[in-house]
Design a protein around this motif. Structure first.
Motif, short mmCIF file in Angstrom:
data_model
loop_
_atom_site.label_atom_id
_atom_site.label_comp_id
_atom_site.label_asym_id
_atom_site.label_seq_id
_atom_site.Cartn_x
_atom_site.Cartn_y
_atom_site.Cartn_z
N ALA A 29 19.64 -25.63 -36.89
CA ALA A 29 20.56 -24.54 -37.25
C ALA A 29 21.51 -24.21 -36.11
O ALA A 29 22.65 -23.78 -36.32
N SER A 30 21.05 -24.43 -34.87
CA SER A 30 21.88 -24.17 -33.69
C SER A 30 22.99 -25.20 -33.52
O SER A 30 23.89 -25.03 -32.70
N GLY A 31 22.89 -26.31 -34.28
CA GLY A 31 23.84 -27.39 -34.12
C GLY A 31 23.32 -28.51 -33.24
O GLY A 31 23.94 -29.58 -33.16
N TRP A 32 22.20 -28.29 -32.58
CA TRP A 32 21.60 -29.32 -31.73
C TRP A 32 21.19 -30.52 -32.58
O TRP A 32 20.69 -30.37 -33.70
N LYS A 33 21.38 -31.71 -32.03
CA LYS A 33 20.83 -32.92 -32.61
C LYS A 33 19.43 -33.13 -32.04
O LYS A 33 19.23 -33.03 -30.83
N SER A 34 18.49 -33.43 -32.91
CA SER A 34 17.11 -33.52 -32.46
C SER A 34 16.35 -34.64 -33.16
O SER A 34 16.47 -34.80 -34.39
N PRO A 35 15.54 -35.40 -32.42
CA PRO A 35 14.72 -36.44 -33.03
C PRO A 35 13.42 -35.91 -33.62
O PRO A 35 12.61 -36.67 -34.14
N TYR A 155 7.83 -26.76 -27.68
CA TYR A 155 8.55 -27.94 -27.21
C TYR A 155 8.45 -28.09 -25.69
O TYR A 155 8.73 -29.16 -25.15
N GLY A 156 8.08 -27.02 -25.01
CA GLY A 156 7.94 -27.10 -23.56
C GLY A 156 9.25 -27.15 -22.82
O GLY A 156 9.33 -27.68 -21.70
N PHE A 157 10.31 -26.56 -23.41
CA PHE A 157 11.59 -26.53 -22.71
C PHE A 157 11.47 -25.72 -21.42
O PHE A 157 10.90 -24.63 -21.43
N PRO A 158 12.02 -26.21 -20.30
CA PRO A 158 11.99 -25.45 -19.05
C PRO A 158 12.58 -24.05 -19.19
O PRO A 158 12.09 -23.10 -18.59
N VAL A 159 13.64 -23.91 -20.01
CA VAL A 159 14.27 -22.60 -20.17
C VAL A 159 13.29 -21.61 -20.79
O VAL A 159 13.29 -20.43 -20.44
N ALA A 160 12.44 -22.08 -21.69
CA ALA A 160 11.44 -21.20 -22.30
C ALA A 160 10.36 -20.82 -21.30
O ALA A 160 9.95 -19.66 -21.22
N TRP A 201 15.26 -36.63 -24.73
CA TRP A 201 15.84 -35.53 -25.52
C TRP A 201 15.48 -34.18 -24.94
O TRP A 201 16.33 -33.29 -24.84
N ARG A 202 14.23 -33.99 -24.55
CA ARG A 202 13.82 -32.67 -24.06
C ARG A 202 14.54 -32.29 -22.76
O ARG A 202 14.75 -31.12 -22.48
N LYS A 203 14.94 -33.28 -21.98
CA LYS A 203 15.62 -32.99 -20.72
C LYS A 203 17.04 -32.48 -20.94
O LYS A 203 17.58 -31.75 -20.11
N SER A 204 17.67 -32.89 -22.05
CA SER A 204 19.06 -32.49 -22.30
C SER A 204 19.24 -32.20 -23.79
O SER A 204 20.17 -32.71 -24.42
N SER A 205 18.36 -31.38 -24.32
CA SER A 205 18.31 -31.16 -25.77
C SER A 205 19.58 -30.57 -26.36
O SER A 205 19.98 -30.90 -27.48
#
Length: 210
Positions: A29-35, A155-160, A201-205
């Motif tokens: 929904a954010s527009g991000w492309k994700s695998p 997802y373990g994103f660093p920002v989170a 992907w997770r490094k530059s999602s």
């Protein structure tokens, strides 16, 4: 790696609550492309998986937050899971809307929680952490003490991770992105070379392109 994380990762893939498509990515929904695409609400449709989630979340709470006096679910994905957990633990329950209602009483916290109560928050999915921590702030504004949060998946994103540290909220999850990648590779769901793509992907999602 924690065996429960891999067991639950497999259950999520079995019921297609998690899908991995490194070659034909999804659009969020954010527009991000994700695998990867995650819909933990599917776990509610399968009795064995639903029971697993309920009991394992209860175990996390009893182990890490034994002082909890009430449970709050985050709308909408974790309303049902939170209610199941609260019922199993025999604790009061409420859920938190993304924002206050624009009619009636204007509630953001729906239900009743005793003022000053020690509350554990139940969430279904952690991505950037923004909506989850807004729920935490709403509960604090309501007048309860948030002792921590449990969730089905992150997802373990660093920002989170940084956002939770700054908010002073301890987060525990049943499974995570690393466990899914490990289990998917071991079972042949993905190829070894796909694992590298998924890790990148997770490094530059937010800017990732297949």
């Amino acid at each position: 790696m924690n065996s429960t994380k891999k067991i639950f990762a497999q259950k999520l893939m079995d019921v297609e609550a998690i899908k991995l498509q490194p070659n034909t990515p999804f659009t969020w929904a954010s527009g991000w492309k994700s695998p990867i695409y995650t819909d933990n609400r599917k776990t509610l449709s399968f009795r064995e998986v639903r029971s697993f989630v309920k009991l394992e979340l209860c175990h996390l709470i009893q182990t890490a937050f034994p002082e909890a006096e009430a449970v709050a679910g985050v709308a909408t994905g974790a309303i049902a899971q939170g209610a199941l957990v609260a019922d199993e633990l025999g604790l009061p329950y409420a859920y938190v809307r993304p924002k206050p209602k624009d009619h009636g009483m204007g509630n953001q916290v729906e239900g009743f929680l005793p003022k000053g109560a020690k509350v554990v928050v139940v969430e279904d999915l952690i991505s950037t952490g923004g909506s989850s921590l807004k729920a935490v702030q709403a509960l604090r504004d309501y007048g309860v003490e948030v002792v921590g949060m449990v969730a089905s998946f992150t997802y373990g994103f660093p920002v989170a991770e940084e956002a939770f540290r700054e908010a002073g909220v301890k987060l525990l999850t049943l499974s995570d992105y690393d466990a899914v990648l490990e289990q998917a590779a071991e079972t042949g769901y993905i190829k070894e070379e796909d694992k590298r793509v998924l890790a990148e992907w997770r490094k530059s999602s937010s800017t990732w392109k297949q």
